[in-house]
Write a protein that holds these residues in place. Structure first.
Motif, PDB file in Angstrom:
ATOM      1  N   SER A  59      39.634  40.644  29.224  1.00  0.00           N
ATOM      2  CA  SER A  59      39.638  42.149  30.323  1.00  0.00           C
ATOM      3  C   SER A  59      38.128  41.884  30.836  1.00  0.00           C
ATOM      4  N   ARG A  81      43.821  44.646  41.390  1.00  0.00           N
ATOM      5  CA  ARG A  81      43.382  45.616  40.428  1.00  0.00           C
ATOM      6  C   ARG A  81      44.562  46.624  39.993  1.00  0.00           C
ATOM      7  N   ALA A  82      45.489  46.791  40.893  1.00  0.00           N
ATOM      8  CA  ALA A  82      46.870  47.584  40.498  1.00  0.00           C
ATOM      9  C   ALA A  82      47.688  46.602  39.804  1.00  0.00           C
ATOM     10  N   TYR A 136      46.910  44.315  37.675  1.00  0.00           N
ATOM     11  CA  TYR A 136      46.597  43.914  36.467  1.00  0.00           C
ATOM     12  C   TYR A 136      46.864  45.163  35.612  1.00  0.00           C
ATOM     13  N   PHE A 137      46.900  46.399  36.122  1.00  0.00           N
ATOM     14  CA  PHE A 137      47.011  47.649  35.429  1.00  0.00           C
ATOM     15  C   PHE A 137      48.664  47.830  35.229  1.00  0.00           C
ATOM     16  N   ALA A 163      50.183  47.919  31.267  1.00  0.00           N
ATOM     17  CA  ALA A 163      49.714  49.116  30.601  1.00  0.00           C
ATOM     18  C   ALA A 163      50.637  50.256  30.902  1.00  0.00           C
ATOM     19  N   GLY A 186      45.182  45.217  30.609  1.00  0.00           N
ATOM     20  CA  GLY A 186      45.193  46.119  32.079  1.00  0.00           C
ATOM     21  C   GLY A 186      44.255  47.354  31.922  1.00  0.00           C
ATOM     22  N   LEU A 187      44.334  48.201  30.782  1.00  0.00           N
ATOM     23  CA  LEU A 187      43.664  49.415  30.524  1.00  0.00           C
ATOM     24  C   LEU A 187      42.127  49.119  30.396  1.00  0.00           C
ATOM     25  N   ASN A 188      42.023  48.141  29.784  1.00  0.00           N
ATOM     26  CA  ASN A 188      40.444  47.678  29.472  1.00  0.00           C
ATOM     27  C   ASN A 188      39.563  47.172  30.757  1.00  0.00           C
ATOM     28  N   ILE A 237      40.331  48.218  33.765  1.00  0.00           N
ATOM     29  CA  ILE A 237      39.892  49.504  34.503  1.00  0.00           C
ATOM     30  C   ILE A 237      38.779  49.974  33.936  1.00  0.00           C
TER      31      ILE A 237
END
Length: 292
Positions: free
Chosen positions: A87, A106-107, A109-110, A113, A170-172, A174
């Protein structure tokens, strides 16, 4: 309204929810763990007997419990460092630009999640399939025999952990990106003027300034992996031979499949104690680091 009462009034709804859905279930689990409650006991409480610490003695003498606890430890050792490092690296790379491409990445990789675990299990189940899975197909191109990704007691831990790492990154990413946005660009510009390379700037300036974000990600990731459930449940049901049974899956099986609510509640209390101890140790380490 008195000014001194206003803060308490504002936090009352949040505290009410915390007590109702956080503290109360723990107290109920502790109470149930001292009984022999089962499915029949839910319909008729008169059939529930107080057994004291019998559930805990049975739990600590259960080889399946220790196997599940050991599996959870292996999952955490495999997954926590991988999630944090992957991450952080992805976030550092995505922070290098703000073009449409970087925003799209960025979207991208999220997406894991927010993807449903059922859909994830179907996709990864096909990838891991021994006969027609993509991974074994790629291995066959270089002459390697098919691999039992989910059928080997040792390899299954790595296979299941890989799926969880993919979902948890993904969350990490962000979180790290948000922390990176808070670092003044002047620090990097000053380092560049002094002749520091980009790698040196990242290691010596950027990463140390991310200490709080790294600590936050570490503590939430460890707690999540100690409660590891979704991936073993949907991919392997804990098999083969219990090799991928996490402690949460073990307690689910005891509570809802075997209808041993008292026994499962005892395991829940033990798991809560483990998470509490690990969290307190991390908070203590963070406090000592902040004082230094």
């Amino acid at each position: 309204m008195k000014p001194r009462l206003a803060p308490y009034l504002f936090v009352t709804p949040a505290m009410t929810l915390l007590l109702a859905f956080g503290v109360l279930p723990i107290l109920v689990a502790l109470l149930v763990s001292l009984t022999d409650m089962n499915l029949g006991g839910l319909a008729d409480y008169s059939r529930v007997s107080f057994v004291g610490a019998d559930n805990y003695r049975e739990l600590f003498g259960d080889a399946a419990f220790w196997q599940a606890l050991g599996n959870t430890g292996v999952f955490a050792v495999l997954g926590v460092p991988a999630v944090i490092v992957v991450s952080l690296v992805i976030a550092l790379l995505l922070d290098r630009g703000d073009s449409r491409l970087f925003r799209a990445l960025r979207a991208f990789y999220f997406v894991p999640a927010i993807t449903g675990i059922v859909a994830v299990s179907l996709v990864w189940g096909y990838l891991y399939n021994t006969q027609f899975g993509l991974f074994n197909h790629l291995l066959s191109l270089v002459g390697v025999a098919p691999v039992q990704w989910l059928g080997d007691p040792v390899l299954v831990k790595f296979s299941v952990a890989l799926v969880a790492v993919w979902r948890g990154t993904g969350l990490n990413v962000i979180i790290f990106l948000a922390a990176l946005q808070g670092i003044p660009r002047e620090y990097r510009e000053a380092a560049a003027i002094d002749g520091a390379s980009e790698l040196r700037t990242t290691v010596s300036i950027v990463v140390p300034l991310l200490r709080f974000a790294i600590f936050f990600v570490a503590i939430t990731t460890i707690i999540a992996w100690l409660q590891f459930f979704d991936e073993p449940f949907v991919l392997t049901k804990g098999g083969p031979l219990g090799a991928s049974t996490s402690i949460s899956l073990f307690l689910y099986q005891k509570g809802f499949s075997a209808s041993q609510f008292g026994y499962a509640s005892a395991g829940t209390v033990v798991l809560f104690a483990i998470i509490a101890v690990v969290t307190l140790v991390q908070l203590r380490a963070r406090r000592i680091d902040a004082e230094d």
